[in-house]
Design a protein around this motif. Structure first.
Motif, PDB file in Angstrom:
ATOM      1  N   VAL A  23     -28.357   0.194  -5.504  1.00  0.00           N
ATOM      2  CA  VAL A  23     -27.493   0.836  -4.748  1.00  0.00           C
ATOM      3  C   VAL A  23     -28.450   1.865  -3.606  1.00  0.00           C
ATOM      4  CG1 VAL A  23     -25.755   0.854  -6.469  1.00  0.00           C
ATOM      5  CG2 VAL A  23     -27.335   2.722  -6.019  1.00  0.00           C
ATOM      6  N   GLU A  24     -27.647   2.055  -2.435  1.00  0.00           N
ATOM      7  CA  GLU A  24     -28.088   2.781  -1.334  1.00  0.00           C
ATOM      8  C   GLU A  24     -27.177   3.821  -1.216  1.00  0.00           C
ATOM      9  OE1 GLU A  24     -31.158  -0.074   1.419  1.00  0.00           O
ATOM     10  OE2 GLU A  24     -28.853   0.445   1.801  1.00  0.00           O
ATOM     11  N   TRP A  25     -27.952   5.190  -0.618  1.00  0.00           N
ATOM     12  CA  TRP A  25     -26.909   6.342  -0.482  1.00  0.00           C
ATOM     13  C   TRP A  25     -27.271   6.903   0.576  1.00  0.00           C
ATOM     14  CZ3 TRP A  25     -27.599  11.644  -1.339  1.00  0.00           C
ATOM     15  CH2 TRP A  25     -29.047  11.860  -1.859  1.00  0.00           C
ATOM     16  N   PRO A  37     -21.648   8.138   1.217  1.00  0.00           N
ATOM     17  CA  PRO A  37     -21.533   6.632   1.431  1.00  0.00           C
ATOM     18  C   PRO A  37     -22.436   6.035   0.439  1.00  0.00           C
ATOM     19  CG  PRO A  37     -22.046   7.789   3.539  1.00  0.00           C
ATOM     20  CD  PRO A  37     -22.208   8.676   2.330  1.00  0.00           C
ATOM     21  N   VAL A  38     -22.197   4.907  -0.372  1.00  0.00           N
ATOM     22  CA  VAL A  38     -22.717   4.080  -1.286  1.00  0.00           C
ATOM     23  C   VAL A  38     -22.447   2.906  -0.902  1.00  0.00           C
ATOM     24  CG1 VAL A  38     -22.754   3.501  -3.585  1.00  0.00           C
ATOM     25  CG2 VAL A  38     -22.412   5.837  -2.884  1.00  0.00           C
ATOM     26  N   ARG A  39     -23.567   2.014  -1.001  1.00  0.00           N
ATOM     27  CA  ARG A  39     -23.556   0.416  -0.610  1.00  0.00           C
ATOM     28  C   ARG A  39     -24.441  -0.407  -1.593  1.00  0.00           C
ATOM     29  NH1 ARG A  39     -26.241  -0.610   5.271  1.00  0.00           N
ATOM     30  NH2 ARG A  39     -28.315  -0.130   4.832  1.00  0.00           N
ATOM     31  N   ASP A  40     -24.241  -1.689  -1.690  1.00  0.00           N
ATOM     32  CA  ASP A  40     -25.294  -2.593  -2.312  1.00  0.00           C
ATOM     33  C   ASP A  40     -26.461  -2.817  -1.476  1.00  0.00           C
ATOM     34  OD1 ASP A  40     -26.755  -4.662  -3.550  1.00  0.00           O
ATOM     35  OD2 ASP A  40     -24.537  -5.695  -4.091  1.00  0.00           O
ATOM     36  N   SER A  41     -27.675  -2.487  -1.987  1.00  0.00           N
ATOM     37  CA  SER A  41     -28.778  -2.674  -1.214  1.00  0.00           C
ATOM     38  C   SER A  41     -29.278  -4.066  -0.896  1.00  0.00           C
ATOM     39  CB  SER A  41     -29.955  -1.644  -1.651  1.00  0.00           C
ATOM     40  OG  SER A  41     -30.313  -2.035  -2.983  1.00  0.00           O
ATOM     41  N   LYS A  42     -28.850  -4.926  -1.906  1.00  0.00           N
ATOM     42  CA  LYS A  42     -28.930  -6.359  -1.769  1.00  0.00           C
ATOM     43  C   LYS A  42     -28.344  -7.083  -0.809  1.00  0.00           C
ATOM     44  CE  LYS A  42     -27.895  -6.739  -6.110  1.00  0.00           C
ATOM     45  NZ  LYS A  42     -27.443  -6.733  -7.268  1.00  0.00           N
ATOM     46  N   ASP A  43     -27.222  -6.695  -0.418  1.00  0.00           N
ATOM     47  CA  ASP A  43     -26.438  -7.280   0.622  1.00  0.00           C
ATOM     48  C   ASP A  43     -25.856  -6.220   1.307  1.00  0.00           C
ATOM     49  OD1 ASP A  43     -24.861  -8.634   1.934  1.00  0.00           O
ATOM     50  OD2 ASP A  43     -23.991  -9.919   0.704  1.00  0.00           O
ATOM     51  N   THR A  45     -24.490  -6.437   4.122  1.00  0.00           N
ATOM     52  CA  THR A  45     -23.150  -6.718   4.977  1.00  0.00           C
ATOM     53  C   THR A  45     -21.978  -6.167   4.319  1.00  0.00           C
ATOM     54  OG1 THR A  45     -23.341  -9.178   4.093  1.00  0.00           O
ATOM     55  CG2 THR A  45     -24.659  -8.524   6.065  1.00  0.00           C
ATOM     56  N   LEU A  46     -21.884  -6.414   3.004  1.00  0.00           N
ATOM     57  CA  LEU A  46     -20.797  -5.949   2.222  1.00  0.00           C
ATOM     58  C   LEU A  46     -20.307  -4.635   2.556  1.00  0.00           C
ATOM     59  CD1 LEU A  46     -21.743  -7.509  -1.260  1.00  0.00           C
ATOM     60  CD2 LEU A  46     -20.199  -8.324   0.520  1.00  0.00           C
ATOM     61  N   PRO A  47     -18.966  -4.398   2.627  1.00  0.00           N
ATOM     62  CA  PRO A  47     -18.502  -3.153   2.870  1.00  0.00           C
ATOM     63  C   PRO A  47     -18.971  -2.110   1.528  1.00  0.00           C
ATOM     64  CG  PRO A  47     -17.026  -4.460   2.188  1.00  0.00           C
ATOM     65  CD  PRO A  47     -18.064  -5.293   2.383  1.00  0.00           C
ATOM     66  N   GLY A  48     -19.240  -0.787   2.183  1.00  0.00           N
ATOM     67  CA  GLY A  48     -19.601   0.190   0.985  1.00  0.00           C
ATOM     68  C   GLY A  48     -18.235   0.958   0.874  1.00  0.00           C
ATOM     69  N   PHE A  49     -18.590   2.104   0.113  1.00  0.00           N
ATOM     70  CA  PHE A  49     -17.588   2.924  -0.225  1.00  0.00           C
ATOM     71  C   PHE A  49     -17.978   4.499  -0.155  1.00  0.00           C
ATOM     72  CE2 PHE A  49     -19.310   1.855  -4.389  1.00  0.00           C
ATOM     73  CZ  PHE A  49     -19.479   2.867  -4.892  1.00  0.00           C
ATOM     74  N   THR A  50     -17.038   5.401  -0.097  1.00  0.00           N
ATOM     75  CA  THR A  50     -17.636   6.886  -0.039  1.00  0.00           C
ATOM     76  C   THR A  50     -16.808   7.687  -1.258  1.00  0.00           C
ATOM     77  OG1 THR A  50     -17.501   6.673   2.464  1.00  0.00           O
ATOM     78  CG2 THR A  50     -17.471   8.725   1.547  1.00  0.00           C
ATOM     79  N   VAL A  51     -17.730   8.471  -1.666  1.00  0.00           N
ATOM     80  CA  VAL A  51     -17.163   9.293  -2.784  1.00  0.00           C
ATOM     81  C   VAL A  51     -17.439  10.886  -2.482  1.00  0.00           C
ATOM     82  CG1 VAL A  51     -17.380   7.747  -4.500  1.00  0.00           C
ATOM     83  CG2 VAL A  51     -19.160   9.259  -4.235  1.00  0.00           C
ATOM     84  N   THR A  52     -16.840  11.485  -3.028  1.00  0.00           N
ATOM     85  CA  THR A  52     -17.121  13.174  -2.733  1.00  0.00           C
ATOM     86  C   THR A  52     -18.462  13.533  -3.320  1.00  0.00           C
ATOM     87  OG1 THR A  52     -16.013  13.587  -4.897  1.00  0.00           O
ATOM     88  CG2 THR A  52     -14.464  13.543  -3.069  1.00  0.00           C
ATOM     89  N   ALA A  53     -18.793  14.427  -2.796  1.00  0.00           N
ATOM     90  CA  ALA A  53     -20.339  15.026  -3.415  1.00  0.00           C
ATOM     91  C   ALA A  53     -20.061  15.418  -4.857  1.00  0.00           C
ATOM     92  CB  ALA A  53     -20.821  16.063  -2.471  1.00  0.00           C
TER      93      ALA A  53
END
Length: 68
Positions: A23-25, A37-43, A45-53
């Motif tokens: 994962v990347e943040w 913001p959080v996303r898959d670091s392997k792909d 191009t996929l949409p990520g998502f956002t969570v509260t701190a």
């Protein structure tokens, strides 16, 4: 449509190069807006998502103690 500048992605220190869960943040975005913001670091191009701190902090605390 307006696009936001790159939030400054950081790969998790738990990510590895063997195809495991990666994962990347975005620390800069989190500091500025209180949302992580959080996303898959392997792909990325996929949409990520956002969570509260606070939710991200709870997840990181759990990940540090999990025996997976």
């Amino acid at each position: 449509m307006n696009t936001l500048p790159s939030p400054g992605w950081t790969k998790s220190s738990y990510s590895n190069g063997d195809g495991g869960g990666c994962v990347e943040w975005a620390a800069n975005h989190a500091e500025a807006f209180g949302q992580v913001p959080v996303r898959d670091s392997k792909d990325t191009t996929l949409p990520g998502f956002t969570v509260t701190a606070p939710a991200w902090s709870a997840f990181v605390a759990y990940a540090r103690t999990a025996q997976v």
